[in-house]
Design a protein around this motif. Structure first.
Motif, mmCIF file in Angstrom:
data_model
loop_
_atom_site.group_PDB
_atom_site.id
_atom_site.type_symbol
_atom_site.label_atom_id
_atom_site.label_comp_id
_atom_site.label_asym_id
_atom_site.label_seq_id
_atom_site.Cartn_x
_atom_site.Cartn_y
_atom_site.Cartn_z
ATOM 1 N N LEU A 95 42.005 54.537 38.104
ATOM 2 C CA LEU A 95 40.795 54.040 37.442
ATOM 3 C C LEU A 95 40.518 52.589 37.834
ATOM 4 C CD1 LEU A 95 38.506 54.483 35.360
ATOM 5 C CD2 LEU A 95 40.087 53.639 33.604
ATOM 6 N N LEU A 96 41.552 51.771 37.836
ATOM 7 C CA LEU A 96 41.371 50.359 38.189
ATOM 8 C C LEU A 96 40.996 50.193 39.658
ATOM 9 C CD1 LEU A 96 44.331 48.921 36.137
ATOM 10 C CD2 LEU A 96 41.905 48.455 35.755
ATOM 11 N N GLU A 97 41.550 51.040 40.497
ATOM 12 C CA GLU A 97 41.183 50.994 41.915
ATOM 13 C C GLU A 97 39.695 51.292 42.096
ATOM 14 O OE1 GLU A 97 42.445 53.185 46.139
ATOM 15 O OE2 GLU A 97 43.671 53.452 44.329
ATOM 16 N N GLU A 98 39.145 52.116 41.199
ATOM 17 C CA GLU A 98 37.717 52.443 41.257
ATOM 18 C C GLU A 98 36.855 51.337 40.657
ATOM 19 O OE1 GLU A 98 34.634 55.461 38.933
ATOM 20 O OE2 GLU A 98 36.777 55.923 38.962
ATOM 21 N N LEU A 99 37.260 50.800 39.492
ATOM 22 C CA LEU A 99 36.400 49.890 38.743
ATOM 23 C C LEU A 99 36.526 48.426 39.157
ATOM 24 C CD1 LEU A 99 36.707 51.287 35.085
ATOM 25 C CD2 LEU A 99 34.932 51.747 36.783
ATOM 26 N N TRP A 100 37.729 47.998 39.563
ATOM 27 C CA TRP A 100 37.925 46.578 39.847
ATOM 28 C C TRP A 100 36.999 46.065 40.949
ATOM 29 C CZ3 TRP A 100 39.653 42.439 37.565
ATOM 30 C CH2 TRP A 100 39.979 41.309 38.312
ATOM 31 N N GLN A 111 34.107 46.920 41.566
ATOM 32 C CA GLN A 111 32.729 46.944 41.087
ATOM 33 C C GLN A 111 32.494 45.960 39.939
ATOM 34 O OE1 GLN A 111 31.653 51.031 40.128
ATOM 35 N NE2 GLN A 111 32.950 51.822 41.768
ATOM 36 N N ARG A 112 33.465 45.125 39.628
ATOM 37 C CA ARG A 112 33.371 44.233 38.470
ATOM 38 C C ARG A 112 32.223 43.247 38.631
ATOM 39 N NH1 ARG A 112 37.234 42.576 41.878
ATOM 40 N NH2 ARG A 112 37.516 40.348 42.320
ATOM 41 N N ALA A 113 31.741 42.766 37.513
ATOM 42 C CA ALA A 113 30.638 41.798 37.522
ATOM 43 C C ALA A 113 31.113 40.460 38.086
ATOM 44 C CB ALA A 113 30.106 41.615 36.100
ATOM 45 N N ASP A 114 30.155 39.673 38.541
ATOM 46 C CA ASP A 114 30.471 38.341 39.047
ATOM 47 C C ASP A 114 30.736 37.380 37.893
ATOM 48 O OD1 ASP A 114 30.073 39.230 41.653
ATOM 49 O OD2 ASP A 114 27.923 38.733 41.592
ATOM 50 N N ASP A 115 31.470 36.316 38.184
ATOM 51 C CA ASP A 115 31.671 35.193 37.252
ATOM 52 C C ASP A 115 32.335 35.610 35.941
ATOM 53 O OD1 ASP A 115 30.398 33.499 39.096
ATOM 54 O OD2 ASP A 115 28.430 34.053 38.306
ATOM 55 N N LEU A 116 33.220 36.573 35.994
ATOM 56 C CA LEU A 116 33.975 36.934 34.795
ATOM 57 C C LEU A 116 35.012 35.855 34.500
ATOM 58 C CD1 LEU A 116 34.651 40.743 35.360
ATOM 59 C CD2 LEU A 116 33.035 39.722 33.747
ATOM 60 N N PRO A 117 35.356 35.641 33.224
ATOM 61 C CA PRO A 117 36.387 34.643 32.884
ATOM 62 C C PRO A 117 37.800 35.208 33.030
ATOM 63 C CG PRO A 117 35.484 35.566 30.882
ATOM 64 C CD PRO A 117 34.707 36.188 32.025
ATOM 65 N N ALA A 140 42.362 41.684 32.969
ATOM 66 C CA ALA A 140 41.352 42.655 32.540
ATOM 67 C C ALA A 140 41.939 43.635 31.534
ATOM 68 C CB ALA A 140 40.797 43.408 33.749
ATOM 69 N N ILE A 141 43.155 44.128 31.788
ATOM 70 C CA ILE A 141 43.795 45.062 30.862
ATOM 71 C C ILE A 141 44.117 44.375 29.540
ATOM 72 C CG2 ILE A 141 45.850 46.482 30.482
ATOM 73 C CD1 ILE A 141 43.821 47.717 32.333
ATOM 74 N N ILE A 142 44.558 43.126 29.600
ATOM 75 C CA ILE A 142 44.849 42.397 28.358
ATOM 76 C C ILE A 142 43.581 42.289 27.507
ATOM 77 C CG2 ILE A 142 45.480 40.148 27.401
ATOM 78 C CD1 ILE A 142 47.361 39.782 29.797
ATOM 79 N N ALA A 175 36.104 49.513 31.321
ATOM 80 C CA ALA A 175 34.813 49.382 31.993
ATOM 81 C C ALA A 175 33.967 48.291 31.340
ATOM 82 C CB ALA A 175 34.072 50.718 31.968
ATOM 83 N N ALA A 176 34.057 48.168 30.018
ATOM 84 C CA ALA A 176 33.240 47.187 29.291
ATOM 85 C C ALA A 176 33.627 45.762 29.653
ATOM 86 C CB ALA A 176 33.370 47.409 27.787
ATOM 87 N N VAL A 177 34.912 45.473 29.778
ATOM 88 C CA VAL A 177 35.303 44.085 30.088
ATOM 89 C C VAL A 177 35.055 43.750 31.549
ATOM 90 C CG1 VAL A 177 37.038 44.090 28.261
ATOM 91 C CG2 VAL A 177 37.736 44.628 30.593
ATOM 92 N N LEU A 178 34.971 44.754 32.414
ATOM 93 C CA LEU A 178 34.703 44.494 33.826
ATOM 94 C C LEU A 178 33.209 44.376 34.117
ATOM 95 C CD1 LEU A 178 37.351 46.784 35.570
ATOM 96 C CD2 LEU A 178 37.405 44.298 35.250
#
Length: 345
Positions: free
Chosen positions: A177-182, A184-190, A197-199, A293-296
């Motif tokens: 799942l992480l290999e798929e979603l990471w 595609q993550r949004a820009d400028d995440l903290p 991300a998992i935390i 998915a929500a935090v990414l």
């Protein structure tokens, strides 16, 4: 000439006899493989890895499921199904014929089991589910399983019932799942790593049981991290106190669930986000797909405060004054509930 004619006659007669025998043998075999078998009640039969028709037929006969292993082996050879057996457990119906059983064993229509891991459980809680599942077999892994490394889901299994294999399957599901979603993550995440991300997803998961609220909570915590505000999440405090196990108190001699004490909110731990900046030291549970998915890819929102609203959800606010009104409304709700409960005593 007479000798040749006699020889041809003999050959002709033998051919007729042979053909008749072959036809008779075919009808005999069809009768043998299609007649009801000796099994009185349904039974479970397992085709194991590396099994061949010969061994399977012998086990079926020894268990009283078929009456003649040689007939099954002959039928399998003539129908070219010797190599078609599928590994797994099969439900054999009463009085099943040899032909019906062989057809079942090559169909792959195996008995399936399932194990469900809800979102938001700690790894210790997930491991207890796996250990206590009646259909899984074998020992639990001896190695330490990290917090937040098991993807909650419903897992279907049949032939491989190993507890260790199931844990590895949950770990791989999260990795996939992480290999798929990471990427595609949004820009400028903290957050800058998959571990972070998992935390964060674990905190989002524990803060709300509502699927509709997960994106809002993710957006709110993202805003807090961007502004350098503390997350101030009660579930992080609980994890620091009990590693995510429910908190209890004694009331009239019985253990009842309780909320956090003030002293616990003030206790400094590696997870108490009222007392530490940024993220907790580790995840506080195993987050599900939606929380990850929500935090990414959190929604754009100005919310930075939220509080329970008494209906199972939360009231969100952009300003402290609005938040204080929401808190006052929730306190009023709590007082009404206490009064109602006392009135029923």
């Amino acid at each position: 000439m007479r000798f040749i004619k006699a020889l041809l006659a003999i050959v002709f007669v033998l051919a007729i006899v042979g053909a008749a025998a072959a036809v008779g043998g075919w009808f005999w075999l069809q009768n043998e493989i299609s007649e009801p078998g000796p099994l009185a009640e349904s039974a479970v039969f397992e085709v194991r890895q590396g099994d061949h028709v010969s061994g399977v037929a012998q086990r079926l006969e020894s268990q009283g499921i078929i009456s003649n292993a040689d007939v099954m082996k002959l039928h399998a050879r003539l129908s070219e199904q010797q190599a078609g057996l599928k590994v797994g457990e099969y439900a054999i119906p009463p009085r099943a014929s040899i032909a019906g059983i062989l057809e079942l064993l090559v169909s792959g229509d195996v008995i399936t089991y399932r194990i469900t891991v809800p979102e938001g459980l700690t790894t210790a809680q997930v491991l207890r589910i796996v250990e206590n599942h009646p259909e899984l077999e074998g020992d639990m892994p001896e190695r330490e399983i990290g917090e937040g490394t098991l993807l909650p889901d419903t897992y279907i299994f049949s032939a491989d019932k190993s507890r260790t294999a199931m844990i590895e399957r949950m770990e791989k599901a999260q990795d996939d799942l992480l290999e798929e979603l990471w990427p595609q993550r949004a820009d400028d995440l903290p957050i800058s790593t998959i571990e972070e991300a998992i935390i964060l997803a674990s905190v989002v998961e524990k803060e709300t049981g509502s699927a509709d609220e997960r994106p809002l909570v993710a957006g709110l915590f993202t805003n807090r991290l961007r502004r350098g505000m503390r997350l101030e999440s009660d579930p992080t405090v609980i994890y620091g106190v009990s590693r995510g196990e429910p908190l209890y108190r004694t009331l009239n001699g019985q253990r009842v669930r309780r909320t956090l004490y003030r002293s616990e909110l003030d206790r400094v731990t590696d997870w108490n986000t009222y007392e530490i900046d940024g993220l907790p030291k580790t995840p506080i549970c195993n987050p599900g797909r939606d929380a990850i998915a929500a935090v990414l890819d959190p929604p754009e929102t100005d919310y930075i405060f939220f509080v329970a609203d008494g209906t199972g959800g939360h009231a969100f606010a952009e300003t402290l004054s609005e938040h204080n009104r929401n808190v006052a409304a929730y306190r009023a709700y709590e007082r009404r509930e206490i009064a109602r409960e006392r009135g029923q005593e």
